[in-house]
Design a protein around this motif. Sequence first.
Motif, PDB file in Angstrom:
ATOM      1  N   TYR A   1      86.608  52.080  30.012  1.00 53.44           N
ATOM      2  CA  TYR A   1      87.897  51.967  29.353  1.00 53.44           C
ATOM      3  C   TYR A   1      87.935  52.900  28.149  1.00 53.44           C
ATOM      4  O   TYR A   1      86.907  53.274  27.587  1.00 53.44           O
ATOM      5  CB  TYR A   1      88.120  50.542  28.836  1.00 53.44           C
TER       6      TYR A   1
ATOM      7  N   PHE B   1      87.765  55.307  21.312  1.00 50.73           N
ATOM      8  CA  PHE B   1      86.771  54.246  21.459  1.00 50.73           C
ATOM      9  C   PHE B   1      86.587  54.036  22.958  1.00 50.73           C
ATOM     10  O   PHE B   1      87.534  53.670  23.659  1.00 50.73           O
ATOM     11  CB  PHE B   1      87.307  52.977  20.781  1.00 50.73           C
TER      12      PHE B   1
ATOM     13  N   ILE C   1      84.735  52.117  25.995  1.00 56.25           N
ATOM     14  CA  ILE C   1      84.078  50.834  26.231  1.00 56.25           C
ATOM     15  C   ILE C   1      83.783  50.685  27.715  1.00 56.25           C
ATOM     16  O   ILE C   1      84.643  50.928  28.552  1.00 56.25           O
ATOM     17  CB  ILE C   1      84.955  49.642  25.797  1.00 56.25           C
TER      18      ILE C   1
ATOM     19  N   ARG D   1      80.321  43.927  35.965  1.00 55.80           N
ATOM     20  CA  ARG D   1      80.413  42.627  36.639  1.00 55.80           C
ATOM     21  C   ARG D   1      79.546  42.688  37.893  1.00 55.80           C
ATOM     22  O   ARG D   1      79.253  43.753  38.435  1.00 55.80           O
ATOM     23  CB  ARG D   1      81.851  42.261  36.975  1.00 55.80           C
TER      24      ARG D   1
ATOM     25  N   THR E   1      83.460  37.839  36.448  1.00 52.60           N
ATOM     26  CA  THR E   1      83.726  38.078  35.031  1.00 52.60           C
ATOM     27  C   THR E   1      83.207  39.440  34.614  1.00 52.60           C
ATOM     28  O   THR E   1      82.087  39.812  34.938  1.00 52.60           O
ATOM     29  CB  THR E   1      83.064  36.995  34.178  1.00 52.60           C
ATOM     30  N   GLN E   2      84.032  40.180  33.891  1.00 53.98           N
ATOM     31  CA  GLN E   2      83.599  41.453  33.314  1.00 53.98           C
ATOM     32  C   GLN E   2      83.053  41.193  31.919  1.00 53.98           C
ATOM     33  O   GLN E   2      83.692  40.533  31.108  1.00 53.98           O
ATOM     34  CB  GLN E   2      84.791  42.420  33.189  1.00 53.98           C
ATOM     35  N   TYR E   3      81.890  41.718  31.664  1.00 54.72           N
ATOM     36  CA  TYR E   3      81.287  41.635  30.335  1.00 54.72           C
ATOM     37  C   TYR E   3      81.277  43.037  29.738  1.00 54.72           C
ATOM     38  O   TYR E   3      80.900  44.010  30.401  1.00 54.72           O
ATOM     39  CB  TYR E   3      79.873  41.065  30.417  1.00 54.72           C
ATOM     40  N   PHE E   4      81.680  43.111  28.483  1.00 57.55           N
ATOM     41  CA  PHE E   4      81.861  44.401  27.845  1.00 57.55           C
ATOM     42  C   PHE E   4      80.651  44.818  27.016  1.00 57.55           C
ATOM     43  O   PHE E   4      79.991  43.985  26.394  1.00 57.55           O
ATOM     44  CB  PHE E   4      83.088  44.369  26.930  1.00 57.55           C
ATOM     45  N   GLY E   5      80.406  46.113  27.026  1.00 55.39           N
ATOM     46  CA  GLY E   5      79.460  46.676  26.078  1.00 55.39           C
ATOM     47  C   GLY E   5      80.123  46.746  24.706  1.00 55.39           C
ATOM     48  O   GLY E   5      81.330  46.520  24.582  1.00 55.39           O
ATOM     49  N   PRO E   6      79.368  47.083  23.679  1.00 61.01           N
ATOM     50  CA  PRO E   6      79.903  47.108  22.318  1.00 61.01           C
ATOM     51  C   PRO E   6      80.794  48.302  22.023  1.00 61.01           C
ATOM     52  O   PRO E   6      81.426  48.355  20.968  1.00 61.01           O
ATOM     53  CB  PRO E   6      78.647  47.125  21.446  1.00 61.01           C
ATOM     54  N   GLY E   7      80.851  49.268  22.931  1.00 62.36           N
ATOM     55  CA  GLY E   7      81.726  50.416  22.737  1.00 62.36           C
ATOM     56  C   GLY E   7      81.040  51.586  22.061  1.00 62.36           C
ATOM     57  O   GLY E   7      80.025  51.440  21.371  1.00 62.36           O
TER      58      GLY E   7
ATOM     59  N   ARG F   1      82.157  54.939  19.753  1.00 67.65           N
ATOM     60  CA  ARG F   1      83.239  55.619  19.032  1.00 67.65           C
ATOM     61  C   ARG F   1      82.946  57.116  19.026  1.00 67.65           C
ATOM     62  O   ARG F   1      81.937  57.554  18.496  1.00 67.65           O
ATOM     63  CB  ARG F   1      83.322  55.078  17.606  1.00 67.65           C
TER      64      ARG F   1
END
Lengths: 109, 116
Positions: free
Chosen positions: B36, B91, B93, B97, B104-110, B112
């Motif tokens: 994303y 940003f 991200i 899953r 469920t999708q789990y996100f990384g911290p992103g 920048r």
Amino acid sequence: GQNIDQPTEMTATEGAIVQINCTYQTSGFNGLFWYQQHAGEAPTFLSYNVLDGLEEKGRFSSFLSRSKGYSYLLLKELQMKDSASYLCAVMDSNYQLIWGAGTKLIIKP
Amino acid sequence: GAVVSQHPSRVICKSGTSVKIECRSLDFQATTMFWYRQFPKQSLMLMATSNEGSKATYEQGVEKDKFLINHASLTLSTLTVTSAHPEDSSFYICSARGGTEGETQYFGPGTRLLVL
């Protein structure tokens, strides 16, 4: 087309209760997710509903009505740290997530 | 919940250079990973979906030759921004899953990215 609607912004008072609504129209349904996103950070998973009813997890609860295409996230005993954007997302028939634009929740002391 | 890491967390580069961002699922096997992009005060924008061992599926308007995605294993996906320009500053991200974590999708911290 596919559509997720949620309010742009809400304001609530510390210690109170707030309900964030989400309505959806999607091609198929394989579950609804709520995520919390603090400013400048990535989203974190809050809840997943695939069956009708209320799912409670601590101070947060999420409700789903598939027949109405409706969900809400209920936050109790609001704390200042709950100030964030809350994202509603629906998984469609292709198992793709359709994202709402998010609701910015402002908590006032 | 599952843990997804992302590296680097922040990168500054000169215009014209390429930047690689790594996304790892630490405690589950991610059959699908998502990339994303999010501009300030805007919604998440899905760039592409990748399944392990397959070519990524890009969203409309996302240049596949500019944003190279590799999902070589069940725990690692990489996004390479080639010939980055200032308008690519954003940003980025990833999310993952699969396996025991279901849908469920789990996100990384992103990450920048700032392109000068």
